[in-house]
Structure formats: C-alpha cells, structure tokens
Design a protein around this motif. Structure first.
Motif, PDB file in Angstrom:
ATOM      1  N   VAL A  71       0.872  -1.176   0.000  1.00 40.23           N
ATOM      2  CA  VAL A  71       0.000   0.000   0.000  1.00 40.23           C
ATOM      3  C   VAL A  71       0.905   1.220   0.000  1.00 40.23           C
ATOM      4  CG1 VAL A  71      -1.674   1.338   1.324  1.00 40.23           C
ATOM      5  CG2 VAL A  71      -1.904  -1.141   1.174  1.00 40.23           C
ATOM      6  N   SER A  72       0.601   2.189  -0.858  1.00 41.42           N
ATOM      7  CA  SER A  72       1.381   3.412  -0.947  1.00 41.42           C
ATOM      8  C   SER A  72       0.736   4.486  -0.076  1.00 41.42           C
ATOM      9  CB  SER A  72       1.442   3.890  -2.398  1.00 41.42           C
ATOM     10  OG  SER A  72       2.214   5.063  -2.504  1.00 41.42           O
ATOM     11  N   LEU A  73       1.539   5.052   0.814  1.00 46.02           N
ATOM     12  CA  LEU A  73       1.060   6.057   1.766  1.00 46.02           C
ATOM     13  C   LEU A  73       1.633   7.422   1.427  1.00 46.02           C
ATOM     14  CD1 LEU A  73       1.681   4.036   5.052  1.00 46.02           C
ATOM     15  CD2 LEU A  73      -0.494   4.269   3.836  1.00 46.02           C
ATOM     16  N   PHE A  74       0.790   8.443   1.522  1.00 47.17           N
ATOM     17  CA  PHE A  74       1.237   9.824   1.422  1.00 47.17           C
ATOM     18  C   PHE A  74       0.938  10.450   2.773  1.00 47.17           C
ATOM     19  CE2 PHE A  74       0.870  14.337   0.196  1.00 47.17           C
ATOM     20  CZ  PHE A  74       2.061  14.477  -0.508  1.00 47.17           C
ATOM     21  N   GLY A  75       1.984  10.694   3.566  1.00 50.53           N
ATOM     22  CA  GLY A  75       1.762  10.997   4.964  1.00 50.53           C
ATOM     23  C   GLY A  75       1.323   9.711   5.635  1.00 50.53           C
ATOM     24  N   ASP A  76       0.193   9.749   6.306  1.00 46.01           N
ATOM     25  CA  ASP A  76      -0.352   8.540   6.924  1.00 46.01           C
ATOM     26  C   ASP A  76      -1.564   8.018   6.172  1.00 46.01           C
ATOM     27  OD1 ASP A  76       1.504   8.458   9.019  1.00 46.01           O
ATOM     28  OD2 ASP A  76       0.367   9.960  10.155  1.00 46.01           O
ATOM     29  N   GLU A  77      -1.900   8.630   5.048  1.00 47.00           N
ATOM     30  CA  GLU A  77      -3.119   8.264   4.329  1.00 47.00           C
ATOM     31  C   GLU A  77      -2.800   7.367   3.140  1.00 47.00           C
ATOM     32  OE1 GLU A  77      -7.163  10.541   3.197  1.00 47.00           O
ATOM     33  OE2 GLU A  77      -5.352  11.409   2.340  1.00 47.00           O
ATOM     34  N   PRO A  78      -3.507   6.237   3.000  1.00 51.45           N
ATOM     35  CA  PRO A  78      -3.278   5.365   1.843  1.00 51.45           C
ATOM     36  C   PRO A  78      -3.835   5.988   0.566  1.00 51.45           C
ATOM     37  CG  PRO A  78      -5.090   4.525   3.168  1.00 51.45           C
ATOM     38  CD  PRO A  78      -4.525   5.690   3.918  1.00 51.45           C
ATOM     39  N   HIS A  79      -3.018   5.962  -0.489  1.00 57.96           N
ATOM     40  CA  HIS A  79      -3.442   6.516  -1.777  1.00 57.96           C
ATOM     41  C   HIS A  79      -3.585   5.463  -2.855  1.00 57.96           C
ATOM     42  CE1 HIS A  79      -2.835  10.411  -0.046  1.00 57.96           C
ATOM     43  NE2 HIS A  79      -3.013  11.041  -1.183  1.00 57.96           N
ATOM     44  N   GLY A  80      -2.913   4.323  -2.694  1.00 56.41           N
ATOM     45  CA  GLY A  80      -2.999   3.296  -3.721  1.00 56.41           C
ATOM     46  C   GLY A  80      -2.425   1.983  -3.236  1.00 56.41           C
ATOM     47  N   MET A  81      -2.654   0.931  -4.017  1.00 54.45           N
ATOM     48  CA  MET A  81      -2.140  -0.386  -3.691  1.00 54.45           C
ATOM     49  C   MET A  81      -1.634  -1.019  -4.974  1.00 54.45           C
ATOM     50  SD  MET A  81      -3.917  -3.446  -1.482  1.00 54.45           S
ATOM     51  CE  MET A  81      -5.207  -3.836  -2.658  1.00 54.45           C
ATOM     52  N   ALA A  82      -0.496  -1.725  -4.894  1.00 53.64           N
ATOM     53  CA  ALA A  82       0.117  -2.315  -6.081  1.00 53.64           C
ATOM     54  C   ALA A  82       0.564  -3.738  -5.793  1.00 53.64           C
ATOM     55  CB  ALA A  82       1.313  -1.482  -6.535  1.00 53.64           C
TER      56      ALA A  82
END
Length: 263
Positions: free
Chosen positions: A154-165
């Motif tokens: 899961v890709s996080l920007f800060g503490d918020e998830p933005h995407g999954m790969a």
C-alpha cells in the motif's frame, strides 16, 4: 446557515441568475457541473487557506439555487473532501497528490523534484517468491510456474493510503529486489537495488473497490478507483515486471501536457 465569507478563486465566472423553478433535469445538470468545478478546485488546493466561498457567494458566482449549492456541498462532504461548521465556514480537508503523468513511468521532469520520488512510502503486504500465475506469465512472455518475486504494498502519502500495487518480478531483477529495504517509492527501490529499465507501459481503466481493497485504502466498498496495469522492460526490450495498481481517484491527480508542433 450563513458561513464565513471568502473570495471565489479567480477564473470563476458569474453564471445566470438563480432559477427557483427548475425542472429535475436542469437541477441535476447544475448539480453535476457545480460538483465537478468545486471538486476539482478542492483537490487542486485552489482555495486560499482551504476556505470555500459562502453559500450566497456560490449562488451568485455560479447562478445556482441554494438547494443546488447545499446538495453539492453535501456530496463533497460525503466524499470526505470538505467539512462544514456553523460560524466557521466550509473548509477543504484534503489536497490530492498532483503529479505529472510521466512520473508514473519513473521519468522525473527536468528541473522538477518528483512528487513520487521519496515523498511516498510503502506498507508492504507481501514479499515472497511464488510460481508465476499463467495469465501473468503470458504477459511477461515466460512459462507459467516460472519463479517470480511477488511484491505487494500500500502506498502512503503521509499517513493516508493513496494506492495499492501488486508486482510480479522475474529474475535476475527479482534477486536484487528480494531483500532490498523498501523505504520510498517503487522507482527509488529499483534505483537503489541497481535495477535498470528502459521502457514502461500503462493501461489505464477504472473499477469499483472490492471489500478487501476498500479496507486497505480506507474507503467505502464500491468507491471508484483508477486501475493501472504496468509492464516494465529492460534495455533489451525484455519485460521483467508486471504490476496491477489501484489508485484512489479522490486523492491522486495525474497531469498530462502536450503541445502541437508546427513546421
């Protein structure tokens, strides 16, 4: 409820006067258009200090009825983009990651620091060696069952998830990535592991979030996601990485610029 005043961003043109006796189709059209304009402005961070105009200002600027304005703001609030408090006003509570489309290919624009480069961080879900599934093997041009590295995060920007790969990586690149610390974005990982590449291809689409993906990304099941299927090739044109990526469309904006060349 009268909310705190704030100027409308430049570029917003005053529309026709409010129409108290609209047909259902006219009201739906006004709601859709105002929603698109305000959603775009919120995600791009267009409002100074995040403060949106008052209901009265929106009515005057867009020629919308109060009912349309309130319903539009209610939609944005349900989407988690704004918050409304009496006596305080309507504030944007998120700002999307805005990045050039070329950055998704791992190409950093000249003279510009990449938003992806070292600003995102991964939460690794799976990092294991598996037999390559048949459909993935067909895309990579190797026999089914070929050993590969499956790296899912899961890709996080800060503490918020933005995407999954989910990535399927062939050897020898898989051998370099298997134990390399994964600290930032995918392309930084490739670089730090000494994995070179010359070409990447994306197929874009969209899909509703299933229950498992929604739980990982902190969104409601059925929420729209940008889907990407990526194929990365080495210098000889050999595909070595196949990725399936799901990105939150409400938190990630891709920018693509092109210009006509005149002879």
């Amino acid at each position: 409820m009268e909310l705190a005043s704030h100027p409308v961003p430049s570029g917003c043109m005053a529309g026709r006067s409010s129409r108290p006796h609209q047909s259902g189709r006219e009201r739906e059209g006004d709601l859709r258009r105002l929603r698109d304009l305000l959603r775009s402005a919120v995600l791009r961070g267009a409002f100074p200090d995040g403060l949106l105009p008052t209901e009265a200002e929106l009515m005057a600027s867009y020629g919308a009825t109060r009912a349309t304005v309130r319903e539009t703001l209610a939609v944005l609030r349900r989407e988690g983009l704004i918050d409304r408090r009496q006596g305080v006003g309507t504030h944007a509570v998120v700002k999307a990651v805005v990045t050039q489309l070329v950055e998704a290919h791992g190409v950093e624009p000249p003279g510009q620091e990449s938003l992806l480069n070292r600003r995102l961080r991964p939460h690794v879900l799976d990092r294991s060696t598996i037999p390559l599934p048949e459909l993935a093997a067909a895309r990579l041009g190797v026999p089914a069952g070929t050993p590969c590295l499956r790296l899912e995060y899961v890709s996080l920007f800060g503490d918020e998830p933005h995407g999954m790969a989910t990535n399927y990586v062939l050897a020898p690149e898989a051998d370099r990535l298997r134990d390399k610390p994964f600290v930032h974005d995918w392309y930084t990982l490739l670089h730090e592991a000494g994995v070179g590449y010359e070409e990447s291809e994306f197929i874009y689409g969209c899909a509703p979030a299933d229950a498992a993906t929604a739980a990982r990304l902190g969104i409601a099941e059925g929420s729209p996601l940008i889907t990407m299927e990526q194929l990365i090739r080495d210098g000889d044109g050999r595909p070595f990485n196949l990725a399936f990526i799901h990105v939150r469309g409400d938190r990630f904006l891709f920018v693509s610029n092109a210009a006509r060349r005149h002879p």
